[in-house]
Design a protein around this motif. Structure first.
Motif, mmCIF file in Angstrom:
data_model
loop_
_atom_site.group_PDB
_atom_site.id
_atom_site.type_symbol
_atom_site.label_atom_id
_atom_site.label_comp_id
_atom_site.label_asym_id
_atom_site.label_seq_id
_atom_site.Cartn_x
_atom_site.Cartn_y
_atom_site.Cartn_z
ATOM 1 N N ARG A 110 51.250 45.444 54.595
ATOM 2 C CA ARG A 110 51.228 43.979 54.627
ATOM 3 C C ARG A 110 50.325 43.425 53.529
ATOM 4 O O ARG A 110 49.240 43.948 53.266
ATOM 5 N N GLN A 111 50.796 42.324 52.916
ATOM 6 C CA GLN A 111 49.973 41.554 51.992
ATOM 7 C C GLN A 111 50.016 40.090 52.428
ATOM 8 O O GLN A 111 51.092 39.532 52.659
ATOM 9 N N VAL A 112 48.835 39.496 52.558
ATOM 10 C CA VAL A 112 48.730 38.102 52.987
ATOM 11 C C VAL A 112 47.950 37.331 51.928
ATOM 12 O O VAL A 112 46.863 37.757 51.530
ATOM 13 N N THR A 113 48.496 36.214 51.486
ATOM 14 C CA THR A 113 47.852 35.425 50.438
ATOM 15 C C THR A 113 47.687 33.984 50.898
ATOM 16 O O THR A 113 48.650 33.359 51.370
ATOM 17 N N LYS A 125 43.925 26.018 38.449
ATOM 18 C CA LYS A 125 44.644 26.925 39.338
ATOM 19 C C LYS A 125 44.013 26.869 40.725
ATOM 20 O O LYS A 125 42.790 27.005 40.859
ATOM 21 N N PRO A 126 44.801 26.657 41.782
ATOM 22 C CA PRO A 126 44.223 26.637 43.132
ATOM 23 C C PRO A 126 43.525 27.948 43.462
ATOM 24 O O PRO A 126 43.915 29.015 42.984
ATOM 25 N N SER A 127 42.487 27.858 44.265
ATOM 26 C CA SER A 127 41.788 29.058 44.719
ATOM 27 C C SER A 127 42.758 29.956 45.486
ATOM 28 O O SER A 127 43.738 29.484 46.070
ATOM 29 N N GLU A 128 42.473 31.251 45.481
ATOM 30 C CA GLU A 128 43.396 32.200 46.102
ATOM 31 C C GLU A 128 42.642 33.342 46.759
ATOM 32 O O GLU A 128 41.644 33.839 46.224
ATOM 33 N N ALA A 129 43.116 33.748 47.920
ATOM 34 C CA ALA A 129 42.623 34.947 48.597
ATOM 35 C C ALA A 129 43.825 35.815 48.931
ATOM 36 O O ALA A 129 44.723 35.378 49.668
ATOM 37 N N ARG A 130 43.867 37.026 48.385
ATOM 38 C CA ARG A 130 45.006 37.922 48.559
ATOM 39 C C ARG A 130 44.537 39.215 49.230
ATOM 40 O O ARG A 130 43.701 39.942 48.692
ATOM 41 N N VAL A 131 45.093 39.495 50.395
ATOM 42 C CA VAL A 131 44.644 40.612 51.228
ATOM 43 C C VAL A 131 45.722 41.686 51.311
ATOM 44 O O VAL A 131 46.863 41.402 51.682
ATOM 45 N N THR A 132 45.354 42.913 50.982
ATOM 46 C CA THR A 132 46.276 44.040 51.067
ATOM 47 C C THR A 132 45.833 44.996 52.171
ATOM 48 O O THR A 132 44.669 45.415 52.201
#
Length: 422
Positions: free
Chosen positions: A306-309, A278-285
């Motif tokens: 806003r949510q940015v991934t 699974k690719p690495s992920e950064a999810r910001v809320t």
């Protein structure tokens, strides 16, 4: 699909640039042999010098990989022949003693980074040291505050946090307002069949552990999103091979940190993941914020969440995607009763700084440049006294190790051991 294949193909086989002027001549400490690969981490050890330096050096007109040394000269000779490196040295110190060598690349096991970075700096060489630069904050404070680094003609020292130099990461950050961030989730993994408990990543004396191997990428992303340092590691749970040999090295972990704005940063990594990568992920809320809208009556307000991934923050040249999701709500101020709600989404990519649209938009780069190539560009700029668009300072690297120490302290596994080198 064709553009993806072309980009990746060119990344691993870049055009060879004609060397110009007074190129920087690198010496490499270590020569892992791809032929002896048996596990994922031995593969990583074998690929690190080519991907991190040798491959990007081909397309850089001011870089030559001049020399290599390994514990086994025969292995070093085979490595040099395969990669077209002119000089083979008997020992690491022989590389440092060569007056023709300007810079040293250190891809050795974590526990050796501190010693050989110090030796290289004291030999007057510039240093590009693989991340994590050291095993703990105490080593970082010593390394990045060496007296030699405060002199006018000080060598350049950089922790090779390659992914941070890629335009995708920088574009991702342009969609974030750090003060409004309430939660960040980061994860990274490799499938379990890629690893073995005999890997150096499970050797405590060599600075092993999943936090040191992959988790440090997660920690760096958290710090970049919040543009701040964690106040506390709230929790850190780990799993280990409970065999009395490898039980100080985590093969996975999940940690939560509290940041000064009250936001929570979460990092999770596993070296024993499921079958598919699974690719690495950064999810910001972000928190809910009021958006000015003059078209609304005075009794109503418009709010946004806003949510940015960022998918693929570690090796963005292969594939990445930035998803932005803005949820809007119009409501009555008096009783917060909703009047209208909708969502707007968009996706973005940035393989060059031209694509990033941020403050680095004029920086050089091609869509096939790996993050390592962007990193090398900045390293050369710093050595040559030219302007750098982005940099990882010694203070930054020290704070990074402080965060890793926080997590290991909270986990109960203890900090990675400090080098005995004086």
């Amino acid at each position: 699909m064709l553009s993806l294949l072309k980009r990746v193909f060119t990344s691993f086989g870049p055009p060879v640039a004609e060397k110009q002027g007074d190129p920087i001549r690198f010496g490499v400490l270590g020569a892992a042999d791809i032929a002896s690969v048996t596990t994922f981490w031995s593969l990583i050890a074998a690929l690190t010098p080519p991907l991190a330096l040798i491959t990007p050096a081909k397309s850089h007109p001011e870089v030559i990989v001049q020399a290599v040394a390994a514990r086994d000269r025969i292995r070093a000779e085979a490595f040099a022949k395969k990669h077209g490196i002119p000089d083979v040295k008997d020992t690491y110190q022989d590389v440092l003693d060569d007056p023709n060598i300007d810079a040293i690349f250190i891809p050795l096991p974590n526990s050796l980074h501190y010693e050989w970075a110090v030796r290289s700096i004291r030999a007057g060489k510039h240093v590009l040291v693989e991340k994590p630069a050291v095993d703990n904050e105490a080593e970082a404070k010593l390394l990045f505050n060496l007296p030699e680094l405060s002199r006018p003609d000080a060598p350049v020292l950089l922790e090779a946090f390659h992914n941070r130099f890629h335009p995708a990461v920088q574009k991702f950050l342009t969609f974030i307002n750090p003060a409004d961030v309430v939660h960040v989730h980061t994860d990274s993994m490799v499938p379990s069949w890629f690893t073995s408990k005999d890997d150096i990543e499970f050797n405590f004396k060599l600075g092993g552990g999943s936090m040191m191997a992959l988790g440090t990428y997660n920690f760096a992303m958290l710090r970049m999103v919040f543009v701040d340092e964690p106040e506390e590691c709230l929790t850190c749970s780990t799993n280990v091979y409970a065999d009395g040999i490898h039980d100080q090295c985590d093969y996975d972990f999940k940690a939560q940190f509290r940041f000064p704005n009250g936001g929570i940063g979460e990092a999770t990594t596993t070296l024993r993941g499921p079958l598919w990568w699974k690719p690495s992920e950064a999810r910001v809320t972000h928190r809910e914020v009021v958006v000015p809208d003059k078209t609304l009556p005075a009794s109503q307000e418009k709010v946004q969440t806003r949510q940015v991934t960022l998918h693929g923050f570690m090796h963005a040249v292969l594939w990445h995607r930035i998803d932005v999701k803005d949820s809007y709500l119009i409501r009555n101020k008096a009783d917060s009763r909703p009047v209208k709600a909708w969502t707007e989404t968009s996706s973005h990519k940035a393989y060059t700084y031209r694509d990033s649209g941020g403050k680095f938009a004029s920086a050089p780069g091609e869509d096939w440049w790996m993050s390592y190539r962007y990193q090398l560009e900045e390293f050369v700029n710093r050595v040559k006294g030219s302007e750098t668009q982005y940099w990882v300072s010694g203070e930054d690297s020290t704070k990074q190790m402080r965060m890793i120490d926080m997590a290991y302290g909270q986990s109960g596994l203890g900090l990675r051991p400090t080098s005995s080198f004086v």
